[in-house]
Design an enzyme around this catalytic site. Structure first.
Site, short mmCIF file in Angstrom:
data_model
loop_
_atom_site.label_atom_id
_atom_site.label_comp_id
_atom_site.label_asym_id
_atom_site.label_seq_id
_atom_site.Cartn_x
_atom_site.Cartn_y
_atom_site.Cartn_z
N CYS A 119 0.82 -1.23 0.00
CA CYS A 119 0.00 0.00 0.00
C CYS A 119 0.84 1.27 0.00
O CYS A 119 0.34 2.35 -0.33
CB CYS A 119 -0.96 -0.01 1.18
N HIS A 248 -3.38 7.50 2.36
CA HIS A 248 -3.73 6.14 1.92
C HIS A 248 -5.13 5.83 2.42
O HIS A 248 -5.48 6.11 3.57
CB HIS A 248 -2.70 5.16 2.48
N ASN A 278 -9.86 -0.07 -0.11
CA ASN A 278 -8.40 -0.01 -0.11
C ASN A 278 -7.87 -0.61 -1.40
O ASN A 278 -7.91 -1.83 -1.58
CB ASN A 278 -7.86 -0.76 1.12
N1 COA Z 1 -18.27 -8.40 9.68
C1 COA Z 1 -18.79 -8.53 10.93
N2 COA Z 1 -18.03 -8.82 12.00
C2 COA Z 1 -16.71 -8.98 11.80
C3 COA Z 1 -16.11 -8.86 10.54
C4 COA Z 1 -16.95 -8.56 9.46
N3 COA Z 1 -16.49 -8.41 8.21
N4 COA Z 1 -14.78 -9.06 10.65
C5 COA Z 1 -14.54 -9.32 11.96
N5 COA Z 1 -15.70 -9.26 12.64
C6 COA Z 1 -15.91 -9.45 14.08
C7 COA Z 1 -14.79 -10.22 14.72
O1 COA Z 1 -14.99 -11.60 14.61
C8 COA Z 1 -14.90 -9.75 16.15
O2 COA Z 1 -15.94 -10.46 16.79
P1 COA Z 1 -15.81 -10.89 18.34
O3 COA Z 1 -15.69 -9.58 19.11
O4 COA Z 1 -17.06 -11.63 18.57
O5 COA Z 1 -14.56 -11.70 18.43
C9 COA Z 1 -15.35 -8.29 16.03
O6 COA Z 1 -15.91 -8.19 14.71
C10 COA Z 1 -14.22 -7.29 16.19
O7 COA Z 1 -13.11 -7.70 15.42
P2 COA Z 1 -11.83 -6.82 15.27
O8 COA Z 1 -10.87 -7.51 14.36
O9 COA Z 1 -11.35 -6.45 16.64
O10 COA Z 1 -12.45 -5.53 14.57
P3 COA Z 1 -11.81 -4.13 14.29
O11 COA Z 1 -12.59 -3.08 14.93
O12 COA Z 1 -10.32 -4.15 14.55
O13 COA Z 1 -12.02 -3.99 12.73
C11 COA Z 1 -10.72 -4.10 10.73
C12 COA Z 1 -11.42 -4.89 11.83
C13 COA Z 1 -10.03 -5.08 9.80
C14 COA Z 1 -11.77 -3.31 9.97
C15 COA Z 1 -9.70 -3.11 11.37
O14 COA Z 1 -8.93 -3.78 12.33
C16 COA Z 1 -8.80 -2.47 10.38
O15 COA Z 1 -9.23 -1.76 9.50
N6 COA Z 1 -7.47 -2.67 10.52
C17 COA Z 1 -6.50 -2.07 9.65
C18 COA Z 1 -6.46 -2.89 8.42
C19 COA Z 1 -5.75 -2.22 7.32
O16 COA Z 1 -5.96 -1.08 7.05
N7 COA Z 1 -4.93 -3.00 6.63
C20 COA Z 1 -4.26 -2.58 5.47
C21 COA Z 1 -3.11 -1.77 5.85
S1 COA Z 1 -2.50 -1.07 4.39
#
Ligand code: COA
Length: 323
Positions: A119, A248, A278
């Site tokens: 990215c 980004h 993204n």
């Molecule tokens: N839909 C619904 N629920 C989901 C889900 C989805 N697509 N993906 C995960 N969950 C659930 C998980 O299972 C978890 O459930 P639990 O609490 O029962 O265990 C809950 O949602 C929270 O999960 P978590 O991973 O802590 O969520 P989050 O708030 O961190 O959001 C992302 C997840 C991926 C959106 C977030 O972490 C993120 O954007 N991270 C950065 C990723 C990124 O930008 N990567 C590229 C870098 S260039």
């Protein structure tokens, strides 16, 4: 003999391309256990553009490049360097850059190569092309960020498949006697492969992105915070010297954290994550092109471009808008 002018580079034109097919959160929710509301709340994403069968990274890269060439008013024959940032090349080789060179009919034998920093790829490519120009090794570079992330997405992995989109963005970077690219800052830390990577699955399955979203989120916010400080400090700028933040487009909450760090209101931040998701290396140049074409970015503006990605890699580019 006339002394050589100090060379700088400046962005002369931008372009972008998105596949026609739009996939909404609601469509994803029909296939996996998620919801539109959850995706919007956690990421800010409403939809993404995804390629159709037979559409490749080089097709999007060429479409974006043609727009950038038209916007800059150059003749394609003037291009003497092609750099494509991508993690999803059409083939292992030739590079997307060579495919673009061939498809655009650039027959002047200029160097063409791909660069992979996921990215952060476009910032790395811009920095590389800027250095070629400053060193006098190129005068007119085509710099592209293009990715088809849908090809390396496991569409059953709800923890990250909701994040990705496909697209391309491009700029023409020309030699100039006043600096358009004021500075670039690049970093990498290779210790975090377990948090974000894509490779063949241990079960021999296809290549797919695997990510520990929460940990990546925290690391991204921290390092983007640091790169904002570094960029301002090393260039003797204050926060309010920045006219536009072009970040980004990974997650609206990460973007908001960087804007807060800069004390910037969100109406000075270019946001496309809601529509594009993204798009990896394409995300920054796609956002840039959007704000250039809709007239928000104007001559004399100072832009801060930043990105964070797998590797981990991260970086920034400080740009004075000259056109
Ligand atoms: N839909 C619904 N629920 C989901 C889900 C989805 N697509 N993906 C995960 N969950 C659930 C998980 O299972 C978890 O459930 P639990 O609490 O029962 O265990 C809950 O949602 C929270 O999960 P978590 O991973 O802590 O969520 P989050 O708030 O961190 O959001 C992302 C997840 C991926 C959106 C977030 O972490 C993120 O954007 N991270 C950065 C990723 C990124 O930008 N990567 C590229 C870098 S260039």
């Amino acid at each position: 003999m006339q002394p050589e002018l100090t060379l700088f580079s400046t962005i002369a034109g931008t372009g972008s391309a998105l596949p026609e097919r739009i996939v909404t959160n609601h469509e994803l929710a029909e296939r996996i256990d998620t919801s539109h509301e959850w995706i919007v709340e956690r990421t800010g994403i409403h939809q993404r553009h995804l390629v159709s069968e037979g559409q490749n990274t080089s097709d999007l890269a060429c479409a974006a490049a043609l727009q950038a060439i038209a916007a800059s008013g150059i003749d394609a024959v003037e291009i003497d360097l092609v750099v494509v940032a991508t993690t999803t090349p059409d083939l292992v080789f030739p590079s997307v850059a060579c495919l673009v060179q061939q498809k655009l009919g650039i027959v002047n034998r200029c160097p063409a190569f791909d660069l992979q920093a996921v990215c952060s790829g476009f910032i790395y490519a811009l920095s590389t092309a800027d250095n070629f120009i400053r060193a006098g090794q190129a005068r007119c570079a085509l710099v592209i960020g293009a990715d088809v992330m849908s090809r390396i997405t496991d569409w059953n992995d709800r923890s990250n498949c909701i994040l990705w989109g496909d697209g391309a963005g491009a700029v023409v970077l020309r030699a100039s006697d006043t600096p358009g690219v004021l500075a670039t800052h690049l970093h990498a830390d290779g210790r975090y492969r377990d948090l974000l990577h894509a490779g063949s699955a241990p079960d021999g399955g296809g290549c797919a992105v695997r990510m520990q979203g929460n940990a990546v989120f925290r690391f991204a916010v921290r390092t983007l915070d640091e790169i904002v400080d570094e960029t301002l400090e090393k260039n003797g700028l204050q926060k309010d010297d920045i006219t536009w933040l072009v970040p980004h487009q990974a997650n609206i909450r990460i973007i908001e954290a960087t804007a807060k760090k800069l004390g910037m209101s969100m109406d000075k931040v270019v946001v496309t994550v809601d529509r594009h998701a993204n798009t990896s290396a394409a995300s920054v140049p796609l956002a840039l092109d959007t704000a250039v074409r809709d007239g928000r970015i104007k001559k004399g503006d100072t832009l801060l471009l930043e990105a964070f990605g797998g590797g981990f890699t991260w970086g920034s580019a400080l740009i004075k808008w000259m056109v």
